[in-house]
Scaffold this active site. Structure first.
Site, short mmCIF file in Angstrom:
data_model
loop_
_atom_site.label_atom_id
_atom_site.label_comp_id
_atom_site.label_asym_id
_atom_site.label_seq_id
_atom_site.Cartn_x
_atom_site.Cartn_y
_atom_site.Cartn_z
N SER A 527 44.27 -44.44 7.14
CA SER A 527 43.81 -44.96 8.44
C SER A 527 44.54 -44.39 9.68
CB SER A 527 44.13 -46.52 8.63
OG SER A 527 43.18 -47.32 9.51
N HIS A 640 37.39 -49.91 3.66
CA HIS A 640 38.71 -49.24 4.12
C HIS A 640 39.77 -49.98 3.27
CE1 HIS A 640 40.89 -47.66 7.43
NE2 HIS A 640 41.61 -48.53 7.57
#
Length: 676
Positions: A527, A640
């Site tokens: 990320s 994610h």
């Protein structure tokens, strides 16, 4: 003496994740949830119960499916929880007598049931369910019976709202989370909201006449969260926080005259530290209780071995003169007592640790806390709220695992950055470390960026150490744990002093430990950590290999494809896409792709809507077009959260890719320095 064997990727399957502890009202019984991976490659979560006379917890639910949110009734005779019995099913609400027998399913709603809260009289249960808000409220349960199994043809997906997708839920189906109350005696369900906004239940007033909940009832382009109450007699809803900030986790005081909550007024947008606030439910006046306490309340610790326990928010003391909260600072998450009289803060738990969960019993002055350390995935402990902070172990479900597996201790390292600011981090030594041997090193960078590495168990970091790497990780500016100015300092400066912090930390680690081969260094992160990995490789050649995970490479496209891009880009990078594309491009790692010479592994989930896979695609194509040979691995059905809660076989495949890459490019190369 038997030597413990090195941790493996497959050892994910041997972890017992213990969470959501709940003490019964008499303090004699403890309920909890255990999560583990089954032989069928599924997550299995079941209810365990431990009475004060038991040496260990006993399993109460069995079979397939998952159990969530056990909650004791006020008389301690019944447990409410939600459960799915098959993959793909919506969870429903169950009631289980503590005397034994079969649990009773009490809802059958198409939108499922979650987040149960018992009313003080024990006659009702507040929970959340989902349906298409703004329509007629379902009057009977049978109107919303689950229609799983119907063979429906695909239909066009019409997008009209700005918030039409999320990484957690995928593309929105038009349903929103609403408030519902079950009457235990007859099973009837009454709905207390019906609109196009999500409603998150927080609990009840002491007299059972008010429900407190959280919602964002602003337009799509306005990111806020407010505390509301709804009168259960008149169904009148009242906003207590003025649609100006981010407030959550409202809880009533014992006398019902005050609501405590977490929140802030977005002074630093997404980098603002949460404080404890006090609200008057009658006048809607609010004040900050912890204005002078320069920490973020709540748990901001990063890890990959947790089950995502719900944040209980502030818990009032027995007489209502204080609240108990968790807060994260300097690499630890601890439990604290905060006086309502003067805001004085007293730390209740101590040690280098992560208090990842807590069940507070203010009437008896005790708590059960879940604690993890770098050497332990997590167990439950009993804590006196009035004593010295010593804890008594209650569970040891990971004891067998830890008897067989070697885990590395975390050595704390602090250093100064280029401008003199302090940076805290840690080092894990390689498995079977020999100080006469030279080892490669890997710099790990956390996501967020407003999160915190610290003293918790981290399987991925331990795995890299088990494979023979020195693993070092730190909290550069932008991280939580070091005050408001530190966490805000990264905004508008991505790739600036945060980069300098990471380079200074790398310098300090390699200087302190010359057995780390400075010519065999790798860098990785996910990320924001993926953004920074890309950025580092475009700014310096000191790393011989990189692995970028669920990354950001181009802020210009991120603006329109991420589920948060339309606000996060301006909040964090400090530039509006519609007015200042130059700044976004200058902070984009892909601008500097011609400088990348180190071999790069790119790992990305195909259903990642937070940092969409096109970010990885751009980087891969750009590197290939300039003659590089990156390895690009895409994970189907993964969002994610792949590294933390993704499909188990894909989590293991991801770890195998990561470790194999660094083994190939760092371990298989010859050492270039000699340890002292």
């Amino acid at each position: 003496m038997t030597t413990k064997h090195a941790l493996t990727a497959e050892d994910l399957r041997n972890l017992n994740i213990i969470g959501d502890p709940q003490l019964s009202p008499d303090g004699q019984t403890l309920a909890m949830i255990r999560t583990r991976i089954t032989d069928e490659d599924e997550y299995e979560t079941h209810l365990f119960v431990q009475k004060h006379t038991d040496n260990e917890p006993k399993q109460w639910t069995f079979g397939s499916g998952r159990v969530f949110s056990p909650r004791f009734s006020p008389d301690g005779q019944t447990l409410a929880y939600t459960r799915t019995k098959a993959k793909g099913e919506k969870p429903q609400l169950y009631l289980q007598s503590l005397d034994g027998g079969e649990a009773k399913q009490v809802t059958e709603l198409d939108g499922g049931a979650g987040e149960p809260f018992w009313a003080p009289d024990g006659r009702r249960v507040l929970f959340s369910t989902s349906f298409e808000g703004g329509q007629a409220v379902p009057a009977e349960n049978e109107d919303t019976v689950n229609n799983n199994g119907k063979d429906e043809k695909s239909k066009p997906f019409v997008v009209e709202r700005l918030k039409y997708k999320s990484d957690a839920a995928g593309f929105h189906d038009g349903k929103t989370k609403q408030l519902a109350v079950l009457t235990v005696s007859d099973g009837q369900v009454e709905f207390f909201s019906d609109d196009v906004y999500d409603h998150t239940p927080n609990g009840w007033s002491p007299d059972g006449e008010q429900i407190v909940y959280t919602a964002n009832k602003a337009p799509d382009d306005t990111l806020i969260s407010d505390i509301y109450t709804v009168d259960t007699k008149t169904n009148e809803h009242t906003c207590l926080t003025g649609q100006e900030g981010m407030f959550s986790n409202g809880t009533f005081s014992p006398d019902g005259k005050t609501i405590a909550c977490f929140g802030h007024e977005k002074e630093y947008l997404g980098a603002t530290q949460a404080k404890v606030w006090l609200l008057d439910p009658l006048s809607s006046k609010r004040s900050v209780l912890t204005a002078s306490w320069d920490v973020n309340v709540g748990d901001t610790m990063i890890g990959d071995s947790r089950a995502g326990d719900a944040e209980p928010g502030p818990v009032f003391s027995k007489n209502g003169d204080a609240v108990y909260v968790r807060a994260s600072t300097n690499g630890n998450t601890q439990l604290y007592h905060v006086s309502l009289r003067n805001g004085d803060v007293t730390q209740l738990t101590h040690g280098e640790q992560h208090v990842y969960s807590a069940s507070i019993d203010p009437d008896r002055g005790e708590a059960v806390v879940g604690i993890s350390t770098p050497l332990n995935p997590g167990e439950l402990y009993r804590l006196s709220l009035t004593g010295s902070g010593e804890t008594t172990p209650l569970t040891a479900l990971n004891a067998e695992f830890l008897q067989e597996i070697h885990v590395s201790e975390a050595e704390e390292i602090r250093t100064r950055s280029a401008d003199g600011g302090e940076v805290q981090g840690w080092l894990l030594k390689p498995y079977q470390f020999d100080d006469n041997t030279s080892y490669p090193g890997v710099l790990e960078i956390h996501g967020g960026p407003h999160a915190m590495y610290g003293n918790t168990f981290f399987h991925e970091l331990q795995l890299l150490a088990a494979k023979g790497f020195a693993v070092f990780y730190s909290n550069p500016r932008g991280s939580h744990g070091y005050g408001q100015q530190f966490v805000n300092a990264v905004r508008g400066d991505y790739g600036g002093m945060d980069y300098e912090d990471l380079m200074a930390f790398t310098d300090a680690v390699t200087a302190r430990h010359p057995w780390i081969d400075s010519n065999r260094l790798g860098v990785t992160g996910g990320s924001y950590g993926g953004f920074m990995t890309n950025w580092i490789l475009g700014q310096t050649d000191r790393f011989q290999a990189g692995a970028t995970l669920r990354c950001i490479s181009n802020w210009l496209s991120f603006y329109g494809v991420s589920d948060i891009g339309y606000f996060f880009t301006e909040w964090e990078v400090g530039a509006d896409f519609l007015q200042d594309t130059d700044t976004l491009w200058n902070h984009s790692p892909i601008k500097y792709v011609n400088n990348i010479t180190a071999p790069l592994l790119i790992l990305h989930g195909e259903k990642d809507y937070r940092c969409p896979v096109e970010q990885a695609e751009q980087l891969f194509v750009a590197l290939k077009m300039r003659g590089q040979d990156p390895r690009f691995v895409r994970f189907p059905e993964a969002n994610h959260e792949l590294s933390r809660s993704g499909p188990p076989h894909l989590r293991i495949a991801r770890l195998d890719e990561l470790t194999s890459w660094f083994e190939k490019h760092l371990l298989e190369s010859e050492p270039t320095n000699t340890a002292l």
